[in-house]
Design a protein around this motif. Structure first.
Motif, PDB file in Angstrom:
ATOM      1  N   GLU A   1       0.825  -1.205   0.000  1.00  0.00           N
ATOM      2  CA  GLU A   1       0.000   0.000   0.000  1.00  0.00           C
ATOM      3  C   GLU A   1       0.861   1.257   0.000  1.00  0.00           C
ATOM      4  N   PHE A   2       1.906   1.280   0.834  1.00  0.00           N
ATOM      5  CA  PHE A   2       2.808   2.441   0.868  1.00  0.00           C
ATOM      6  C   PHE A   2       3.548   2.586  -0.455  1.00  0.00           C
ATOM      7  N   VAL A   3       4.066   1.489  -0.960  1.00  0.00           N
ATOM      8  CA  VAL A   3       4.842   1.512  -2.195  1.00  0.00           C
ATOM      9  C   VAL A   3       4.012   2.028  -3.361  1.00  0.00           C
TER      10      VAL A   3
ATOM     11  N   ILE B   1       8.545   3.475   5.383  1.00  0.00           N
ATOM     12  CA  ILE B   1       8.919   4.135   4.132  1.00  0.00           C
ATOM     13  C   ILE B   1      10.443   4.222   4.015  1.00  0.00           C
ATOM     14  N   ILE B   2      11.121   4.573   5.110  1.00  0.00           N
ATOM     15  CA  ILE B   2      12.583   4.621   5.100  1.00  0.00           C
ATOM     16  C   ILE B   2      13.152   3.235   4.820  1.00  0.00           C
ATOM     17  N   GLU B   3      12.578   2.222   5.442  1.00  0.00           N
ATOM     18  CA  GLU B   3      13.051   0.843   5.252  1.00  0.00           C
ATOM     19  C   GLU B   3      12.864   0.393   3.803  1.00  0.00           C
ATOM     20  N   ILE B   4      11.807   0.825   3.160  1.00  0.00           N
ATOM     21  CA  ILE B   4      11.560   0.484   1.762  1.00  0.00           C
ATOM     22  C   ILE B   4      12.572   1.188   0.854  1.00  0.00           C
ATOM     23  N   CYS B   5      12.847   2.457   1.126  1.00  0.00           N
ATOM     24  CA  CYS B   5      13.693   3.271   0.242  1.00  0.00           C
ATOM     25  C   CYS B   5      15.193   3.039   0.429  1.00  0.00           C
TER      26      CYS B   5
ATOM     27  N   THR C   1      21.953  -6.938  -5.996  1.00  0.00           N
ATOM     28  CA  THR C   1      20.953  -7.448  -5.065  1.00  0.00           C
ATOM     29  C   THR C   1      20.551  -6.331  -4.121  1.00  0.00           C
ATOM     30  N   PHE C   2      19.333  -6.443  -3.590  1.00  0.00           N
ATOM     31  CA  PHE C   2      18.850  -5.433  -2.662  1.00  0.00           C
ATOM     32  C   PHE C   2      19.268  -5.725  -1.231  1.00  0.00           C
ATOM     33  N   GLY C   3      19.400  -6.982  -0.854  1.00  0.00           N
ATOM     34  CA  GLY C   3      19.762  -7.333   0.513  1.00  0.00           C
ATOM     35  C   GLY C   3      18.608  -7.100   1.478  1.00  0.00           C
ATOM     36  N   VAL C   4      18.903  -7.211   2.765  1.00  0.00           N
ATOM     37  CA  VAL C   4      17.905  -7.011   3.820  1.00  0.00           C
ATOM     38  C   VAL C   4      18.465  -6.061   4.873  1.00  0.00           C
ATOM     39  N   GLN C   5      17.567  -5.402   5.596  1.00  0.00           N
ATOM     40  CA  GLN C   5      18.005  -4.479   6.650  1.00  0.00           C
ATOM     41  C   GLN C   5      18.598  -5.267   7.806  1.00  0.00           C
ATOM     42  N   GLN C   6      19.721  -4.800   8.315  1.00  0.00           N
ATOM     43  CA  GLN C   6      20.321  -5.372   9.508  1.00  0.00           C
ATOM     44  C   GLN C   6      20.146  -4.415  10.680  1.00  0.00           C
TER      45      GLN C   6
ATOM     46  N   ARG D   1      22.673   6.458   4.389  1.00  0.00           N
ATOM     47  CA  ARG D   1      21.842   7.375   5.173  1.00  0.00           C
ATOM     48  C   ARG D   1      20.600   7.732   4.374  1.00  0.00           C
ATOM     49  N   CYS D   2      19.604   8.182   5.094  1.00  0.00           N
ATOM     50  CA  CYS D   2      18.340   8.562   4.481  1.00  0.00           C
ATOM     51  C   CYS D   2      17.839   9.812   5.182  1.00  0.00           C
ATOM     52  N   GLU D   3      17.406  10.791   4.425  1.00  0.00           N
ATOM     53  CA  GLU D   3      16.796  12.000   4.981  1.00  0.00           C
ATOM     54  C   GLU D   3      15.410  12.151   4.379  1.00  0.00           C
ATOM     55  N   VAL D   4      14.436  12.446   5.236  1.00  0.00           N
ATOM     56  CA  VAL D   4      13.067  12.675   4.792  1.00  0.00           C
ATOM     57  C   VAL D   4      12.780  14.157   4.966  1.00  0.00           C
TER      58      VAL D   4
END
Length: 186
Positions: free
Chosen positions: A48-50, A99-103, A120-125, A158-161
């Motif tokens: 839904e978010f995507v 949203i941050i985890e997706i991006c 590859t995209f990998g997974v969050q650690q 890093r990610c900035e919103v």
């Protein structure tokens, strides 16, 4: 976003190849996984978010501090909707974290696929988020993610919103992404 071979990647800014941009768009458009418990397709709230996110940029750039090194950069836009709220009428932190985890894996993919290192995209650690200001209904958010490192197993960035509507930082995050071993995928 729906997967299609006829997506016009020229609408996405940045110097990443059309093939890399298309792979990003298609990865976001996946209809969902199969539920392990029911065996049926599972759409879930991530889908839904995507479906609301717009890929605005996919680039590989020279690092400002290390011009001989490259970094991946992706930019997404999303409008805050009422179903993203918490009880006080602002965007829920859990929604923003999703949203941050997706991006966040996206610039890792852009850099890896563009340089031939990894695709590859990998997974969050690990994901560490600092919330700076609230976002309210109708606000346009811009999610800017860049890479720090791109190793064979661990990758970071890093990610900035940013709130484009109100011209302020909503959240910042640092993350570590990893490629799971075959045995840990089970």
């Amino acid at each position: 976003m729906k997967p299609a071979d006829n997506i016009d990647t020229s609408q996405v800014k940045g110097n990443a190849s059309p093939e890399v941009k298309l792979a990003l768009l298609n990865s976001l458009a996946q209809p969902g996984n199969v539920s392990h418990s029911t065996g049926k397709p599972f759409r879930g709230f991530k889908a839904e978010f995507v479906s609301r996110m717009q890929l605005a940029e996919a680039s590989v750039l020279s690092k400002a501090e290390e011009p001989n090194k490259l970094e991946g950069r992706t930019v997404f836009d999303v409008i805050v909707d009422e179903d993203m709220f918490n009880e006080v009428g602002t965007m829920h932190g859990g929604c923003l974290a999703m949203i941050i985890e997706i991006c966040s894996p996206m610039p890792i993919y852009v850099l890896g696929a563009s340089t031939g290192a990894y695709s590859t995209f990998g997974v969050q650690q690990a994901l560490n988020i600092v919330f700076h200001s609230p976002a309210v209904p109708g606000d346009k958010l811009r999610i800017v993610c860049t890479t720090f490192t791109l190793g064979s197993r661990a990758r970071s960035g890093r990610c900035e919103v940013w709130n484009v509507t109100r011209h302020r930082l909503v959240a910042s995050a640092v993350y570590t992404n990893m490629v799971p071993t075959e045995s840990s995928k089970l």
